[in-house]
Design a protein around this motif. Structure first.
Motif, PDB file in Angstrom:
ATOM      1  N   PRO A 106       0.817  -1.214   0.000  1.00  0.00           N
ATOM      2  CA  PRO A 106       0.000   0.000   0.000  1.00  0.00           C
ATOM      3  C   PRO A 106       0.849   1.261   0.000  1.00  0.00           C
ATOM      4  O   PRO A 106       0.320   2.361  -0.133  1.00  0.00           O
ATOM      5  N   ASP A 167      -0.852  -5.833   5.272  1.00  0.00           N
ATOM      6  CA  ASP A 167      -1.625  -4.785   5.944  1.00  0.00           C
ATOM      7  C   ASP A 167      -1.217  -3.406   5.431  1.00  0.00           C
ATOM      8  O   ASP A 167      -0.359  -3.273   4.544  1.00  0.00           O
ATOM      9  N   ASN A 168      -1.809  -2.377   6.007  1.00  0.00           N
ATOM     10  CA  ASN A 168      -1.564  -1.007   5.546  1.00  0.00           C
ATOM     11  C   ASN A 168      -0.159  -0.514   5.851  1.00  0.00           C
ATOM     12  O   ASN A 168       0.265   0.521   5.323  1.00  0.00           O
TER      13      ASN A 168
END
Length: 449
Positions: A106, A167-168
């Motif tokens: 991300p 995840d982010n």
């Protein structure tokens, strides 16, 4: 009209016809080539408005593996019909690849290929010395292989049949899998450890064994919720180190909290959902996990039922959407959610396969998850308002033939058009020669042929 003007006009017409014929033939060749071969066990990732597909196995022989290093993507920025998807081929991977996964950072949209079976490209030779991580920069179509991963656990080197999530913060969570590569090996293992790869620092860590961790899992799905909970659904589990794995009940939902590293088991209720492997899962905006496809755990030639189901992660209840038409049968396929569209591609066709032969697909299917209707038209700007259009599911036996017929048909039509143009020109030339026979040059005659 003078003979010189006739010659000039005919020469221009001939040159134009030749140029047109070359353009037609080139267009026909490119059109016929820009279709990926059927395959299964590839991995896919959505990067912005491009849906990428990495590797896969395109042999139909169930006893042989030929992993490709091809990279294809669909351009989702404009409308298209599923009969003629906008396929584009990108630079190939450094290795042939199957039964792994791809995670998109991300932070910079880099793609990380994690685990999987790695082959010398387009051969049946497994390159066991390959790095477990390869990185793809989609902005410049460049592959790199990290030379150093701090703290790397060497037992992960051959890990496959896994489903990591990212995840982010750019951390990849990897649970379970096996080191089995399909070779004639005297020993192999199943794993139930949790590894974490921090892609920002290329640091690897393997968490200490959990007393309440689930048994080793493989060919399951893993879905990361916005709360930081990873939901594991279906697949195999291995009990007490036995050779034969067992199916995971679809009512047996394992979850892992990435914030406090706590495992939990959820008992799902609702509709009866058959156990399965090699299925796919996507997460909707309202917190539902839609699972699609798969085969039963002990026979890859029998489709799992029902073919589509959804799990409410707030109540842990299963339900079965009402589809007007039968779903296409696929396992080891790819699925991604773009707006209201669930895009499904490639994979094996269980009902058309046997113990020695795999029927493969390169079809593209789109499910409108608002109406749970199969559609043939993709419109990125009107996904919520798109009127449902029923789709006639093509016969799996004709998956590849349909694409070949389209390409060959267009190519043959273009070639015939060129032939007719040349024949027409020759007839025109003969007619003009009859009307204007060649003159014998004499002194003072300025006309030229």
């Amino acid at each position: 009209m003078s003979s010189y003007k006739i010659f000039f006009n005919m020469n221009f017409f001939q040159n134009f016809q030749s140029f047109l014929l070359i353009i037609i033939l080139l267009f026909s060749f490119v059109n016929c080539q820009n279709i990926p071969n059927p395959r299964y066990a590839q991995t896919s990732s959505l990067i912005g408005k491009r849906l990428y597909f990495f590797g896969g196995d395109f042999t139909t022989n169930a006893n042989v593996s030929i992993a490709t290093n091809e990279v294809w993507y669909l351009d989702l920025s404009s409308s298209f019909n599923t009969a003629t998807p906008p396929w584009n081929k990108d630079v190939g991977m450094p290795i042939g690849y199957k039964l792994g996964t791809s995670c998109v950072s991300p932070i910079d949209n880099s793609v990380f290929l994690v685990g999987g079976r790695m082959y010398i490209p387009n051969t049946g030779n497994i390159n066991l010395g390959s790095s477990p991580v390869h990185v793809f920069n989609s902005n410049i179509s460049l592959w790199t292989t990290p030379n150093i991963i701090n703290g790397y656990n060497s037992s992960f080197e051959k890990r496959n049949q896994i489903q990591p999530v990212i995840d982010n913060n750019g951390k990849v969570y990897i649970f379970g899998g096996t080191n089995f590569t399909g070779l004639d090996s005297s020993s192999f293992f199943y794993y139930n450890d949790m590894s974490i790869l921090d892609t920002t620092s290329m640091t690897w860590s393997t968490l200490a064994a959990f007393t309440n961790a689930p048994p080793p899992l493989l060919t399951n799905t893993a879905t990361l919720l916005p709360t930081g909970i990873i939901v594991y659904i279906g697949g195999f589990k291995n009990l007490n180190g036995s050779f034969m794995p067992w199916p995971v009940s679809m009512n047996e939902i394992q979850t892992f909290n990435t914030k406090n590293f706590v495992w939990s088991a959820q008992v799902a209720g609702g509709a009866s959902i058959g156990s399965r492997i090699a299925h796919s899962a996507v997460l909707t905006q309202n917190g539902e996990i839609i699972i699609y496809g798969g085969s039963i755990w002990d026979d890859r030639t029998i489709s799992a039922t029902p073919y589509i189901a959804k799990l409410d992660t707030s109540s842990w209840m299963w339900s079965i959407p009402d589809l007007s038409l039968n779903s296409p049968q696929l396992c080891y396929h790819s699925a991604a959610l773009y707006g209201d569209y669930m895009i499904i591609a490639f994979g094996q066709i269980p009902s058309k396969s046997s113990s020695s032969y795999y029927a493969l697909s390169n079809n593209l299917y789109i499910l409108d998850i608002k109406s749970y209707t199969w559609v043939t038209s993709f419109n990125p700007n009107q996904s919520k308002a798109l009127p449902p259009t029923t789709i006639q599911t093509p016969s799996p036996d004709n998956n590849l033939k349909n694409y070949l017929f389209i390409g060959i048909g267009i190519g043959a039509g273009m070639v015939l058009l060129g032939v007719f143009s040349v024949v027409g020109f020759l007839l025109y030339k003969r007619k003009r020669q009859n009307q204007y026979p060649k003159s014998i040059p004499t002194p003072g005659n300025t006309d030229r042929i």
